[in-house]
Design a protein around this motif. Sequence first.
Motif, PDB file in Angstrom:
ATOM      1  N   ASP A 129     103.490  98.464  19.455  1.00  0.00           N
ATOM      2  CA  ASP A 129     104.032  98.424  18.126  1.00  0.00           C
ATOM      3  C   ASP A 129     103.611  97.098  17.483  1.00  0.00           C
ATOM      4  O   ASP A 129     104.189  95.902  17.717  1.00  0.00           O
ATOM      5  N   GLY A 130     102.678  97.086  16.395  1.00  0.00           N
ATOM      6  CA  GLY A 130     102.321  95.748  15.868  1.00  0.00           C
ATOM      7  C   GLY A 130     103.127  95.315  14.970  1.00  0.00           C
ATOM      8  O   GLY A 130     103.091  94.103  14.359  1.00  0.00           O
ATOM      9  N   ILE A 131     104.530  95.973  14.781  1.00  0.00           N
ATOM     10  CA  ILE A 131     105.422  95.434  13.763  1.00  0.00           C
ATOM     11  C   ILE A 131     106.075  94.071  14.524  1.00  0.00           C
ATOM     12  O   ILE A 131     106.731  93.038  13.880  1.00  0.00           O
ATOM     13  N   GLY A 135      99.962  92.608  13.874  1.00  0.00           N
ATOM     14  CA  GLY A 135      99.636  93.993  13.715  1.00  0.00           C
ATOM     15  C   GLY A 135      98.289  94.281  14.377  1.00  0.00           C
ATOM     16  O   GLY A 135      97.402  93.431  14.955  1.00  0.00           O
ATOM     17  N   TYR A 136      98.049  95.697  14.298  1.00  0.00           N
ATOM     18  CA  TYR A 136      96.487  96.201  14.954  1.00  0.00           C
ATOM     19  C   TYR A 136      95.938  96.718  13.808  1.00  0.00           C
ATOM     20  O   TYR A 136      96.378  97.275  12.735  1.00  0.00           O
ATOM     21  N   SER A 137      94.641  96.792  13.817  1.00  0.00           N
ATOM     22  CA  SER A 137      93.743  97.323  13.061  1.00  0.00           C
ATOM     23  C   SER A 137      93.581  98.883  13.601  1.00  0.00           C
ATOM     24  O   SER A 137      93.842  99.046  14.750  1.00  0.00           O
ATOM     25  N   VAL A 138      92.896  99.515  12.696  1.00  0.00           N
ATOM     26  CA  VAL A 138      92.966 100.866  13.099  1.00  0.00           C
ATOM     27  C   VAL A 138      92.013 101.176  14.373  1.00  0.00           C
ATOM     28  O   VAL A 138      92.510 101.879  15.128  1.00  0.00           O
ATOM     29  N   GLU A 139      90.991 100.558  14.357  1.00  0.00           N
ATOM     30  CA  GLU A 139      89.999 100.170  15.832  1.00  0.00           C
ATOM     31  C   GLU A 139      91.089  99.969  16.828  1.00  0.00           C
ATOM     32  O   GLU A 139      90.640 100.449  17.996  1.00  0.00           O
ATOM     33  N   LEU A 217     100.746 100.757  14.148  1.00  0.00           N
ATOM     34  CA  LEU A 217      99.758  99.738  13.610  1.00  0.00           C
ATOM     35  C   LEU A 217     100.603  98.274  13.303  1.00  0.00           C
ATOM     36  O   LEU A 217     100.085  97.338  13.514  1.00  0.00           O
ATOM     37  N   GLY A 218     101.666  98.623  12.589  1.00  0.00           N
ATOM     38  CA  GLY A 218     102.380  97.458  12.008  1.00  0.00           C
ATOM     39  C   GLY A 218     101.602  96.556  11.005  1.00  0.00           C
ATOM     40  O   GLY A 218     101.735  95.357  10.668  1.00  0.00           O
ATOM     41  N   VAL A 219     100.958  97.407   9.938  1.00  0.00           N
ATOM     42  CA  VAL A 219     100.009  96.605   8.781  1.00  0.00           C
ATOM     43  C   VAL A 219     101.232  96.096   7.969  1.00  0.00           C
ATOM     44  O   VAL A 219     102.096  96.326   7.695  1.00  0.00           O
ATOM     45  N   LYS A 220     100.643  94.652   7.702  1.00  0.00           N
ATOM     46  CA  LYS A 220     101.565  93.824   6.947  1.00  0.00           C
ATOM     47  C   LYS A 220     101.644  94.184   5.559  1.00  0.00           C
ATOM     48  O   LYS A 220     102.394  93.929   4.736  1.00  0.00           O
ATOM     49  N   ARG A 221     100.505  94.441   4.878  1.00  0.00           N
ATOM     50  CA  ARG A 221     100.236  94.541   3.536  1.00  0.00           C
ATOM     51  C   ARG A 221     101.195  95.863   3.048  1.00  0.00           C
ATOM     52  O   ARG A 221     101.324  96.880   3.753  1.00  0.00           O
ATOM     53  N   GLY A 222     101.778  95.418   1.992  1.00  0.00           N
ATOM     54  CA  GLY A 222     102.669  96.621   1.313  1.00  0.00           C
ATOM     55  C   GLY A 222     104.271  96.329   1.873  1.00  0.00           C
ATOM     56  O   GLY A 222     105.300  97.013   1.425  1.00  0.00           O
TER      57      GLY A 222
END
Length: 302
Positions: A129-131, A135-139, A217-222
Amino acid sequence: MSSETSLPSSGGKAKVCLIFATRGRAEVLERVVSFVDSQTVRPDLIIVSCVSDEDAGHLANRPGLLVIKGRPGLTAQRNHALKQVSDDFDVVVLLDDDFLMHDRWIAEVLKALDSDPSIACVTGTVLADGIHGPGYSVEEGQAILARATDVPCSLRIVPTGGPYGCNMAFRARSIAGLRFDERLVLYGWQEDRDFGGQIWNRGGRVVRINTALGVHLGVKRGRVSGRKLGYSQVINPLYLARKKTMPLRAALDHVMRNVASNIVRSFAPEPWVDRRGRLGGNLIGLWDFIRGRLTPERAANL
């Protein structure tokens, strides 16, 4: 007829709708949606609920996918999508726009729902859990899933206090008429627990299974600002306790753990977390609570 694609409610092949609510992360979303093609059981319809055309990127041209636009906010966008789900669907899946499913995720969820008609909601097991970090990239997420070769052979179903909002599946007839609480604005924060609580109050089972694996992924953007989120960390659980969709003890535990974490880590905050902003929002929330104001929608104006 395969048992993994049938449900007691349908009497045949289960019809599955997969929903993504998204804003400002089209590039990630496009790759996550393309990854759905690796599922052994594919959804019959994918709905992308967004705010502008840019949010969906090039997905509007994808067969079997419906892009809808409406008001911003996770709960409002999910509700808008739920209104588009016709009565002939058996299962509704809601995923975060940065969640990657193992290729048997949908199949394992259907198996769990097929095993017991009292199960209304299933949440899977998050391998990473990238949160909780940068965070993780898709790759990176795909590599984690590729290494997950030891998928449990035996399905284990355990009760849970609520689903994890990044990966949830519902028996459609069990959530008929239910909606996410739109007073939980912006990122929502505990909107999954509230929705699960509504199901529990109806008598449906909310469970977690060990065989539906994925990576958040826990992407931070947005993401929303620290101040807004900090306010929601305090007010939202207490608001849900008043609604009786979260036990008071669990709500207080959420509040205390988040406030304590923000206090301690504000002295040396992680680069990817606005700890001081969150703490400021926590303090505003606590002051509102002391004054008897349980107004989760205030977070939007902080």
